[in-house]
Structures are given as structure tokens and as C-alpha cells.
Enzyme design. Structure first.
Site, PDB file in Angstrom:
ATOM      1  N   HIS A  54       0.860  -1.189   0.000  1.00 25.61           N
ATOM      2  CA  HIS A  54       0.000   0.000   0.000  1.00 25.61           C
ATOM      3  C   HIS A  54       0.890   1.232   0.000  1.00 25.61           C
ATOM      4  O   HIS A  54       1.886   1.279   0.704  1.00 25.61           O
ATOM      5  CB  HIS A  54      -0.911   0.035   1.232  1.00 25.61           C
ATOM      6  CG  HIS A  54      -1.740   1.277   1.285  1.00 25.61           C
ATOM      7  ND1 HIS A  54      -2.916   1.421   0.578  1.00 25.61           N
ATOM      8  CD2 HIS A  54      -1.530   2.458   1.903  1.00 25.61           C
ATOM      9  CE1 HIS A  54      -3.399   2.626   0.789  1.00 25.61           C
ATOM     10  NE2 HIS A  54      -2.574   3.280   1.581  1.00 25.61           N
ATOM     11  N   ASP A 133     -15.823   1.836   6.771  1.00 19.62           N
ATOM     12  CA  ASP A 133     -14.791   2.827   6.459  1.00 19.62           C
ATOM     13  C   ASP A 133     -15.315   3.844   5.440  1.00 19.62           C
ATOM     14  O   ASP A 133     -15.052   5.033   5.545  1.00 19.62           O
ATOM     15  CB  ASP A 133     -13.518   2.153   5.923  1.00 19.62           C
ATOM     16  CG  ASP A 133     -12.537   3.195   5.391  1.00 19.62           C
ATOM     17  OD1 ASP A 133     -12.123   4.052   6.187  1.00 19.62           O
ATOM     18  OD2 ASP A 133     -12.234   3.186   4.185  1.00 19.62           O
ATOM     19  N   ARG A 140     -15.590  11.992   7.755  1.00 18.13           N
ATOM     20  CA  ARG A 140     -14.309  12.627   8.070  1.00 18.13           C
ATOM     21  C   ARG A 140     -14.029  13.765   7.091  1.00 18.13           C
ATOM     22  O   ARG A 140     -13.539  14.817   7.460  1.00 18.13           O
ATOM     23  CB  ARG A 140     -13.171  11.602   7.996  1.00 18.13           C
ATOM     24  CG  ARG A 140     -13.123  10.665   9.189  1.00 18.13           C
ATOM     25  CD  ARG A 140     -12.196   9.501   8.916  1.00 18.13           C
ATOM     26  NE  ARG A 140     -10.826   9.901   8.672  1.00 18.13           N
ATOM     27  CZ  ARG A 140      -9.932   9.160   8.002  1.00 18.13           C
ATOM     28  NH1 ARG A 140     -10.267   7.985   7.516  1.00 18.13           N
ATOM     29  NH2 ARG A 140      -8.718   9.588   7.831  1.00 18.13           N
ATOM     30  N   SER A 155      -8.528   3.093   8.632  1.00 13.70           N
ATOM     31  CA  SER A 155      -9.125   3.141   7.302  1.00 13.70           C
ATOM     32  C   SER A 155      -8.319   2.293   6.308  1.00 13.70           C
ATOM     33  O   SER A 155      -8.867   1.445   5.596  1.00 13.70           O
ATOM     34  CB  SER A 155      -9.172   4.606   6.851  1.00 13.70           C
ATOM     35  OG  SER A 155      -9.520   4.713   5.511  1.00 13.70           O
ATOM     36  N   LYS A 159      -9.003  -2.250   5.203  1.00 17.67           N
ATOM     37  CA  LYS A 159      -9.181  -2.720   3.825  1.00 17.67           C
ATOM     38  C   LYS A 159      -8.074  -3.687   3.430  1.00 17.67           C
ATOM     39  O   LYS A 159      -8.320  -4.704   2.786  1.00 17.67           O
ATOM     40  CB  LYS A 159      -9.237  -1.521   2.871  1.00 17.67           C
ATOM     41  CG  LYS A 159     -10.515  -0.698   3.064  1.00 17.67           C
ATOM     42  CD  LYS A 159     -10.517   0.590   2.268  1.00 17.67           C
ATOM     43  CE  LYS A 159      -9.641   1.651   2.864  1.00 17.67           C
ATOM     44  NZ  LYS A 159      -9.762   2.984   2.318  1.00 17.67           N
TER      45      LYS A 159
HETATM   46  N1  URA Z   1      -6.544   6.530   2.350  1.00 17.53           N
HETATM   47  C1  URA Z   1      -7.509   5.814   2.960  1.00 17.53           C
HETATM   48  O1  URA Z   1      -7.963   4.799   2.454  1.00 17.53           O
HETATM   49  N2  URA Z   1      -7.973   6.263   4.149  1.00 17.53           N
HETATM   50  C2  URA Z   1      -7.495   7.359   4.759  1.00 17.53           C
HETATM   51  O2  URA Z   1      -7.942   7.691   5.834  1.00 17.53           O
HETATM   52  C3  URA Z   1      -6.484   8.090   4.101  1.00 17.53           C
HETATM   53  C4  URA Z   1      -6.015   7.644   2.901  1.00 17.53           C
END
Ligand code: URA
Length: 410
Positions: A54, A133, A140, A155, A159
Site C-alpha cells: 500500500h 470505512d 471525516r 481506514s 481494507k
Molecule cells: N486513504 C484511505 O484509504 N484512508 C485514509 O484515511 C487516508 C487515505
């Protein structure tokens, strides 16, 4: 998810977390609740270990396009779920969709088939991953609570952990074009994500990488895809792009057990790039996801912008700086990024930087090429580039791309 807790109450909670933070146990709990709100993947035992990467996002960051086929060629199964562009950073998914016909709306069955037949797959965020999320992220966004390390951790990791991995590498960027500009904040985020990954039994490491200037020589969807293909073909890769990609790939091979140590991982990665097996994997994935492999075999067939404008050095000088964030915004202004959700983007436009920060240029030598829809757009981009580039008469030491490696031990 059932609407029992009202949005205003969640907004108040988010604001409390934003200001007070969460301790590691609380961060793990929030991550688990988010992950368990959706589907979690499991995999057949046949085939190599499962790994993914990621990135927190940068400008010119085409690492995923290279790393996924590269790691697959080295025996790691990579079920990569990628995102679209966000703000001044372009998304992997949008770059992939430059390939005519390529499907990215993959379901779990597609991933099963692709991992079996090819060894990796690249799709978009499915509706079924961490739906909590998605709801929370939207709140957010409108309550100004995006920049909270525990919330970002939960977050991202909810995932990634739902993918059912055996190893995860994180590319946490810092500097002008990064989501978190300060190195210390990036380090804090990396530590928090490692803590969560490891506590869920997934070996997790992070590299902190420099995002002061764009990564590689290109910014823009088709241009970046072309650069990624050239790297996979082993053709004159830009050194910093190669450094980040191979460092991440090597760590993923070691973390997942696909290579016994760093030395062997390095050898496997070099062989896969030089021997063409990583490139073959990309071609196989494009075919298997319904795309036309011709523009991968010959990237000159990719979409091209009608207008090109070379920008030349005004005098003999060293290229001293090229702020990444403004370059990323310039791509949006050229039509290559979204200002509103769902907006169409022009995948052909972009920027090429044939020379890197630290290079000495002769007067009149091109240091940038704008690929635009028309002359007006190209001239505007020239104005921006000329106003942000920094020149020096003194030598400028090249900046290392990978500035730190973090693992559980540290
Ligand atoms: N990318 C995400 O998936 N979530 C975040 O909070 C920030 C960047």
C-alpha cells in the site's frame, strides 16, 4: 451501519479521536470493527504466499504497476485492490484503465481465477470491503478529521487486512507531494500501521520514501503506464523509481517467505526484470482481465495528447528542485485529474521530466515536456513549471528515494 448511531454522534466521536488520538489497543479495535463490517477474503492453499503493498500516495507514483507483476514473477500471489486519484495524486486504477478493454471491477471469483492463472490481479475497491470505512471516510471528509493517524491507520489497514494477506509492505511518503508532509508524521503513521498489521498476524513493514519531487520521469496516466512498462522491460529505469520499487518488492519477498533473505530477494527481483518474466506477467494479467495487450507490447499505441511543448533550461545550471504537489495539481489543471467525484479524466495528458533533480543542464536543453490538449493549456503549464522549478549554480546532491525502513522491531 444500521443507522442506530446518528451521524452527528459519529461526527462528535471522530472529532474527539482527531484531537485526543487513540492508543494502540483502541486503534486495533477500530480497525477490527471496520474490517468486520465487510467481506474478508480467504484463499486456496495452492500457489505462493499472498502479499500486497500500500502506498500513501504521491506524484508520479507508478510503483504498483511494476511491483505487482514483479512480485508475481517471483512467486508471490498479489490480490491488489487499488484506488482512484485523490487530490493532487493520480490513482493506479485510473492508470490501468488507459489499457483498452481492461476490466477493474473484479469480484472475488475473478481474483481466485486470476491468482490461479496469472499470479496477480489488480482491481478497484469493491463495495464489500470495510463498508463502515466508506461511511466514516465521507463523514471525516466533511468534518475536517481526515488527518488523524489512528483514523488513517484504521481506514487503510481495515481494507488491506480484509484481503487475507501473509505479508504487507507500506510505502509511506513524506515531503512536499505527500499526504503527510512532515517526516515525523509519516514515521508515526508507519509505526501505527505496522503495529496494527502485526497484531492481526500479518508481517508488515514500511519504507519511508521521499516525495519532495515527482517519482520517475513521468506524471499522467498513459505516460506513467508507459514508464512502468519500460521498467518492466528493463529499459533505462529512472534510478529513484527503481530504488523504491525494488526495495519494496524485496521486502515483500522476504516478509512472505518467497525469498529466504534480502540477498536472494534482490537476485530474484533483478532476474525477473532483466529476464522479462515480470513483463510477461503484466501481459498475462492484461489479457486475463479482458484488456488489449497490444499497447503494453508497444506503449507508443497508448493514448497520446495532441499538443507537446518542450521547456528548455534558461542557462547552464543544476536542476535543484521541482515541488511535487504543484506538479500534481498541474496534471489536474491539464485535465488529467478530477476536481469533482466521478468526473471524466483525460488519460493522455501529462508531463515528462527527462532530467532529474541534481542533474546539470546546458542552456537550451529540455528539462520538461508538456503533453496537453491544446496550445493554450500547454503554455499555461509552461508558465507554472517555469515559476516553480529551482535552479542552482552549485552542485545539488541527489536525494535518496528510500529514507528509512521500519519494522516491528523498531
Ligand atoms: N486513504 C484511505 O484509504 N484512508 C485514509 O484515511 C487516508 C487515505
Amino acid at each position: 451501519m444500521e443507522g442506530e448511531v446518528k451521524e452527528y454522534q459519529v461526527a462528535a466521536l471522530l472529532m474527539a479521536i482527531y484531537f485526543q488520538g487513540l492508543d494502540p489497543a483502541e486503534t486495533r479495535t477500530v480497525t477490527r470493527i471496520m474490517m468486520e463490517s465487510g467481506e474478508r477474503w480467504t484463499w486456496s492453499d495452492e500457489g505462493g504466499p499472498l502479499g500486497d503493498k500500500h502506498s500513501t500516495g504521491g506524484v508520479g507514483d507508478k510503483v504498483s504497476l511494476i511491483l505487482a507483476p514483479l512480485c508475481a514473477a517471483c512467486g508471490v500471489r498479489v490480490p491488489m485492490v487499488s484506488g482512484r486519484g485523490l487530490g493532487h495524486t493520480a490513482g493506479t486504477l485510473d492508470k490501468l484503465e488507459t489499457i483498452p478493454g481492461l476490466r477493474t471491477d473484479l469480484e472475488k471469483d475473478d481474483y481466485d481465477r486470476l491468482l490461479r492463472e496469472v499470479g496477480f490481479a489488480m482491481g478497484g475497491q469493491t463495495e464489500s470491503f470495510a463498508p463502515l470505512d466508506r461511511e466514516t471516510y465521507a463523514l471525516r471528509d466533511v468534518t475536517g478529521t481526515i488527518e488523524s493517524i489512528p483514523l488513517i491507520t484504521a481506514s487503510i489497514m481495515s481494507k488491506k487486512l480484509a484481503e487475507g494477506l501473509e505479508g504487507l509492505v507500506l510505502d509511506v511518503k513524506w515531503g512536499d507531494g505527500a499526504f503527510l508532509r512532515e517526516r515525523e508524521r509519516a514515521r508515526e503513521l508507519a509505526r501505527s500501521m505496522i503495529e496494527v498489521g502485526e497484531s492481526f498476524g500479518v508481517p508488515t513493514e514500511a519504507l519511508l520514501t521521499d516525495m519532495e519531487s515527482p517519482l520517475g520521469r513521468t506524471v499522467g496516466h498513459a505516460l506513467e503506464l508507459k514508464e512502468a512498462v519500460e521498467v518492466l522491460k528493463g529499459r533505462d529505469p529512472e534510478p529513484r523509481l527503481l530504488e523504491v520499487t525494488t526495495a519494496l518488492a524485496e521486502r515483500l519477498l522476504v516478509l512472505t517467505g518467497a525469498a529466504p533473505d534480502e540477498k536472494e530477494a534482490g537476485r530474484a527481483v533483478r532476474e525477473a526484470l532483466q529476464g522479462g518474466t515480470a513483463f510477461d506477467k503484466l501481459v498475462a494479467m492484461v489479457r486475463a482481465q479482458g484488456g488489449d495487450p497490444a499497447p503494453i507490447e508497444d506503449p507508443d499505441l497508448l493514448a497520446r495528447a495532441p499538443c507537446r511543448l518542450e521547456i528548455r533550461a534558461p542557462q547552464d545550471a543544476v536542476l535543484a528542485g521541482l515541488p511535487a504537489r504543484r506538479v500534481g495539481r498541474l496534471l489536474v489543471e491539464l485535465g488529467g485529474g478530477r476536481r469533482t467525484k466521478g468526473e471524466e479524466i483525460d488519460r493522455a495528458v501529462g508531463l515528462v521530466f527527462p532530467r532529474a533533480v541534481g542533474d546539470r543542464l546546458a542552456a537550451g536543453e529540455p528539462w520538461a515536456v508538456v503533453h496537453a490538449r491544446d496550445r493554450t493549456g500547454a503554455e499555461k503549464a509552461r508558465g507554472v513549471l517555469e515559476s516553480i522549478v529551482a535552479w542552482s549554480n552549485e552542485p545539488v546532491p541527489p536525494r535518496p528515494a528510500v529514507t528509512e525502513r521500519l519494522s516491528r522491531m523498531q
